[in-house]
Design a protein around this motif. Structure first.
Motif, mmCIF file in Angstrom:
data_model
loop_
_atom_site.group_PDB
_atom_site.id
_atom_site.type_symbol
_atom_site.label_atom_id
_atom_site.label_comp_id
_atom_site.label_asym_id
_atom_site.label_seq_id
_atom_site.Cartn_x
_atom_site.Cartn_y
_atom_site.Cartn_z
ATOM 1 N N PHE A 1 0.839 -1.202 0.000
ATOM 2 C CA PHE A 1 0.000 0.000 0.000
ATOM 3 C C PHE A 1 0.873 1.250 0.000
ATOM 4 N N LYS B 1 1.485 4.117 -3.142
ATOM 5 C CA LYS B 1 1.205 5.537 -2.938
ATOM 6 C C LYS B 1 2.477 6.377 -2.838
ATOM 7 N N TYR C 1 -4.437 1.620 6.606
ATOM 8 C CA TYR C 1 -4.806 2.078 5.255
ATOM 9 C C TYR C 1 -5.545 3.410 5.322
ATOM 10 N N ARG C 2 -6.582 3.439 6.138
ATOM 11 C CA ARG C 2 -7.462 4.615 6.175
ATOM 12 C C ARG C 2 -6.707 5.847 6.667
ATOM 13 N N GLU D 1 -4.339 6.943 3.878
ATOM 14 C CA GLU D 1 -5.088 7.497 2.747
ATOM 15 C C GLU D 1 -5.490 8.949 3.016
ATOM 16 N N PRO E 1 -3.357 11.667 0.311
ATOM 17 C CA PRO E 1 -4.518 11.393 -0.537
ATOM 18 C C PRO E 1 -4.197 11.100 -2.003
ATOM 19 N N PRO F 1 -5.368 7.535 -4.757
ATOM 20 C CA PRO F 1 -6.326 6.919 -3.821
ATOM 21 C C PRO F 1 -6.479 5.421 -4.077
ATOM 22 N N LEU F 2 -6.403 4.660 -3.006
ATOM 23 C CA LEU F 2 -6.535 3.208 -3.094
ATOM 24 C C LEU F 2 -7.766 2.682 -2.376
ATOM 25 N N LEU F 3 -8.518 3.591 -1.750
ATOM 26 C CA LEU F 3 -9.736 3.196 -1.039
ATOM 27 C C LEU F 3 -10.983 3.753 -1.699
ATOM 28 N N GLN G 1 -15.690 3.524 -2.901
ATOM 29 C CA GLN G 1 -15.311 3.244 -1.523
ATOM 30 C C GLN G 1 -16.079 2.052 -0.982
ATOM 31 N N SER H 1 -6.807 -1.115 -6.547
ATOM 32 C CA SER H 1 -7.178 -0.625 -5.226
ATOM 33 C C SER H 1 -6.582 -1.504 -4.127
ATOM 34 N N ALA H 2 -6.898 -1.127 -2.894
ATOM 35 C CA ALA H 2 -6.461 -1.907 -1.742
ATOM 36 C C ALA H 2 -6.981 -3.338 -1.799
#
Length: 209
Positions: free
Chosen positions: A18, A22, A70-71, A74, A78, A81-83, A90, A167-168
Protein backbone atom coordinates in the motif's frame (compact mmCIF):
# COMPACT_ATOMS: atom_id res chain seq x y z
CA UNK A 1 5.40 8.41 12.27
CA UNK A 2 7.07 5.04 12.52
CA UNK A 3 5.96 1.65 11.22
CA UNK A 4 6.76 -1.58 13.00
CA UNK A 5 6.68 -4.33 10.43
CA UNK A 6 7.85 -7.72 9.21
CA UNK A 7 7.42 -7.53 5.43
CA UNK A 8 7.54 -11.30 4.69
CA UNK A 9 4.32 -11.84 6.68
CA UNK A 10 0.95 -11.24 4.96
CA UNK A 11 -0.50 -8.47 7.15
CA UNK A 12 2.65 -6.33 7.15
CA UNK A 13 3.05 -7.05 3.46
CA UNK A 14 -0.34 -5.49 2.73
CA UNK A 15 0.76 -2.22 4.34
CA UNK A 16 4.17 -2.47 2.63
CA UNK A 17 2.56 -2.69 -0.84
CA UNK A 18 0.00 0.00 0.00
CA UNK A 19 2.78 2.42 0.93
CA UNK A 20 4.83 1.59 -2.18
CA UNK A 21 1.82 2.10 -4.46
CA UNK A 22 1.20 5.54 -2.94
CA UNK A 23 4.89 6.48 -2.76
CA UNK A 24 4.91 6.78 1.04
CA UNK A 25 8.29 6.56 2.74
CA UNK A 26 8.21 6.10 6.53
CA UNK A 27 10.79 4.95 9.06
CA UNK A 28 10.36 1.20 9.51
CA UNK A 29 11.58 -1.00 12.34
CA UNK A 30 11.53 -4.70 11.55
CA UNK A 31 10.08 -6.96 14.24
CA UNK A 32 11.43 -10.47 13.73
CA UNK A 33 8.34 -12.64 13.88
CA UNK A 34 10.39 -15.77 13.21
CA UNK A 35 12.07 -15.13 16.55
CA UNK A 36 8.70 -14.25 18.18
CA UNK A 37 9.95 -10.72 18.82
CA UNK A 38 6.35 -9.49 18.51
CA UNK A 39 5.56 -11.30 21.77
CA UNK A 40 8.49 -9.83 23.70
CA UNK A 41 8.08 -7.23 26.40
CA UNK A 42 9.77 -4.48 24.37
CA UNK A 43 7.36 -4.70 21.46
CA UNK A 44 4.30 -5.34 23.60
CA UNK A 45 5.04 -2.10 25.41
CA UNK A 46 4.34 -0.50 22.01
CA UNK A 47 1.53 -2.78 20.84
CA UNK A 48 0.00 -4.86 23.65
CA UNK A 49 -1.83 -7.01 21.07
CA UNK A 50 1.49 -8.54 20.08
CA UNK A 51 0.62 -8.27 16.40
CA UNK A 52 2.44 -6.75 13.44
CA UNK A 53 2.16 -4.25 11.76
CA UNK A 54 1.73 -1.27 14.04
CA UNK A 55 1.85 2.37 13.02
CA UNK A 56 2.91 4.79 15.76
CA UNK A 57 1.89 8.39 15.16
CA UNK A 58 3.89 11.42 16.24
CA UNK A 59 1.65 11.89 19.29
CA UNK A 60 2.21 8.28 20.40
CA UNK A 61 -1.11 6.90 19.12
CA UNK A 62 -0.76 3.28 17.97
CA UNK A 63 -2.80 1.91 15.04
CA UNK A 64 -2.46 -1.86 14.79
CA UNK A 65 -5.11 -2.95 12.29
CA UNK A 66 -4.20 -3.14 8.60
CA UNK A 67 -7.36 -1.47 7.29
CA UNK A 68 -7.17 1.22 9.97
CA UNK A 69 -3.58 1.92 8.86
CA UNK A 70 -4.81 2.08 5.26
CA UNK A 71 -7.46 4.62 6.17
CA UNK A 72 -5.11 6.81 8.16
CA UNK A 73 -2.46 6.86 5.43
CA UNK A 74 -5.09 7.50 2.75
CA UNK A 75 -6.23 10.61 4.60
CA UNK A 76 -2.70 11.88 5.22
CA UNK A 77 -1.45 10.99 1.72
CA UNK A 78 -4.52 11.39 -0.54
CA UNK A 79 -2.65 11.16 -3.85
CA UNK A 80 -3.14 7.86 -5.72
CA UNK A 81 -6.33 6.92 -3.82
CA UNK A 82 -6.53 3.21 -3.09
CA UNK A 83 -9.74 3.20 -1.04
CA UNK A 84 -11.97 4.82 -3.65
CA UNK A 85 -12.57 8.30 -5.04
CA UNK A 86 -16.35 8.38 -4.59
CA UNK A 87 -19.02 6.69 -2.48
CA UNK A 88 -19.58 3.77 -4.87
CA UNK A 89 -15.87 3.01 -5.26
CA UNK A 90 -15.31 3.24 -1.52
CA UNK A 91 -18.18 0.87 -0.81
CA UNK A 92 -17.08 -1.74 -3.36
CA UNK A 93 -13.42 -1.61 -2.35
CA UNK A 94 -14.36 -1.91 1.32
CA UNK A 95 -16.66 -4.85 0.58
CA UNK A 96 -14.12 -6.78 -1.46
CA UNK A 97 -11.19 -6.03 0.79
CA UNK A 98 -13.21 -7.29 3.76
CA UNK A 99 -14.38 -10.39 1.91
CA UNK A 100 -10.87 -11.27 0.81
CA UNK A 101 -9.53 -10.88 4.32
CA UNK A 102 -12.32 -12.81 6.05
CA UNK A 103 -13.01 -15.51 3.45
CA UNK A 104 -9.58 -16.00 1.89
CA UNK A 105 -6.75 -14.87 4.15
CA UNK A 106 -8.33 -16.41 7.24
CA UNK A 107 -8.82 -19.69 5.36
CA UNK A 108 -5.15 -19.82 4.42
CA UNK A 109 -4.16 -18.98 7.99
CA UNK A 110 -6.47 -21.72 9.24
CA UNK A 111 -4.73 -24.30 7.07
CA UNK A 112 -1.26 -23.00 7.93
CA UNK A 113 -1.47 -22.42 11.66
CA UNK A 114 -3.17 -25.73 12.45
CA UNK A 115 -0.39 -27.77 10.85
CA UNK A 116 3.19 -28.49 11.83
CA UNK A 117 5.44 -27.71 14.76
CA UNK A 118 6.08 -24.06 13.88
CA UNK A 119 2.66 -23.00 15.17
CA UNK A 120 2.27 -25.55 17.96
CA UNK A 121 0.25 -23.85 20.69
CA UNK A 122 0.02 -20.77 18.45
CA UNK A 123 -3.01 -21.46 16.25
CA UNK A 124 -3.98 -17.77 16.42
CA UNK A 125 -1.80 -14.67 16.09
CA UNK A 126 -1.21 -12.34 19.00
CA UNK A 127 -0.89 -13.07 22.68
CA UNK A 128 -3.47 -15.86 22.98
CA UNK A 129 -2.06 -19.39 23.17
CA UNK A 130 -4.44 -21.80 21.45
CA UNK A 131 -3.70 -25.39 20.49
CA UNK A 132 -3.89 -26.54 16.89
CA UNK A 133 -6.88 -28.43 15.52
CA UNK A 134 -5.41 -30.54 12.69
CA UNK A 135 -8.87 -31.22 11.22
CA UNK A 136 -9.10 -27.56 10.27
CA UNK A 137 -6.24 -27.84 7.79
CA UNK A 138 -8.32 -29.52 5.09
CA UNK A 139 -11.20 -27.13 5.71
CA UNK A 140 -8.93 -24.11 5.34
CA UNK A 141 -7.55 -25.42 2.05
CA UNK A 142 -11.06 -26.03 0.69
CA UNK A 143 -12.14 -22.51 1.66
CA UNK A 144 -9.08 -21.00 -0.02
CA UNK A 145 -9.59 -23.02 -3.21
CA UNK A 146 -13.25 -22.00 -3.30
CA UNK A 147 -12.25 -18.35 -3.14
CA UNK A 148 -10.11 -18.77 -6.25
CA UNK A 149 -13.41 -19.38 -8.07
CA UNK A 150 -15.01 -16.30 -6.52
CA UNK A 151 -12.13 -14.10 -7.64
CA UNK A 152 -12.06 -15.63 -11.13
CA UNK A 153 -15.78 -14.96 -11.58
CA UNK A 154 -15.45 -11.39 -10.28
CA UNK A 155 -12.57 -10.70 -12.65
CA UNK A 156 -14.51 -12.00 -15.63
CA UNK A 157 -16.29 -8.63 -15.81
CA UNK A 158 -13.82 -6.36 -14.01
CA UNK A 159 -10.28 -5.26 -14.79
CA UNK A 160 -9.45 -5.25 -11.09
CA UNK A 161 -11.11 -6.86 -8.11
CA UNK A 162 -13.41 -3.97 -7.19
CA UNK A 163 -13.86 -2.42 -10.64
CA UNK A 164 -11.79 -0.65 -13.25
CA UNK A 165 -9.15 0.80 -10.91
CA UNK A 166 -6.38 -0.84 -8.94
CA UNK A 167 -7.18 -0.63 -5.23
CA UNK A 168 -6.46 -1.91 -1.74
CA UNK A 169 -8.68 -4.89 -2.55
CA UNK A 170 -6.19 -5.94 -5.23
CA UNK A 171 -3.34 -5.65 -2.75
CA UNK A 172 -5.14 -7.91 -0.29
CA UNK A 173 -5.99 -10.46 -2.98
CA UNK A 174 -2.43 -10.43 -4.34
CA UNK A 175 -0.97 -10.94 -0.87
CA UNK A 176 -3.47 -13.74 -0.28
CA UNK A 177 -2.45 -15.58 -3.44
CA UNK A 178 1.22 -15.26 -2.48
CA UNK A 179 0.29 -16.50 0.99
CA UNK A 180 -1.22 -19.62 -0.62
CA UNK A 181 2.30 -20.81 -1.43
CA UNK A 182 2.77 -21.38 2.31
CA UNK A 183 0.12 -24.13 2.12
CA UNK A 184 1.20 -25.30 -1.34
CA UNK A 185 -1.81 -23.99 -3.24
CA UNK A 186 -1.60 -22.30 -6.64
CA UNK A 187 -4.15 -20.67 -8.92
CA UNK A 188 -5.36 -23.29 -11.44
CA UNK A 189 -4.26 -22.57 -15.01
CA UNK A 190 -7.83 -22.81 -16.29
CA UNK A 191 -8.88 -19.77 -14.25
CA UNK A 192 -7.94 -17.43 -17.07
CA UNK A 193 -9.46 -14.28 -15.56
CA UNK A 194 -7.58 -14.69 -12.31
CA UNK A 195 -4.39 -15.61 -14.16
CA UNK A 196 -4.70 -12.49 -16.35
CA UNK A 197 -5.16 -10.29 -13.28
CA UNK A 198 -2.34 -11.99 -11.37
CA UNK A 199 0.13 -11.38 -14.19
CA UNK A 200 -0.89 -7.73 -14.52
CA UNK A 201 -0.65 -7.04 -10.78
CA UNK A 202 2.66 -8.88 -10.38
CA UNK A 203 4.17 -6.62 -13.05
CA UNK A 204 3.35 -3.42 -11.16
CA UNK A 205 6.58 -1.86 -9.80
CA UNK A 206 4.97 -1.47 -6.38
CA UNK A 207 4.30 -5.19 -6.09
CA UNK A 208 7.97 -6.18 -6.26
CA UNK A 209 9.41 -7.10 -2.88
Amino acid sequence: MKLYSYPPAPSPQRVHFFMKEKGIDLPVEVIDMMAAEQLGDAYKAINPRGTVPALVLDDGTVISDVVAIYRYLEMIFPDTPLLGADAKEQALISEWDHRIEMEFLTAIAEALRNHGRSFKGRAFPGDLDIEQIPELVARGRLRAEAFFNILDQQLASNVYVAGEKFSAADITAFVGIRFCAWIKLAVPEEMVNLQRWLLAVSQRPSMAT
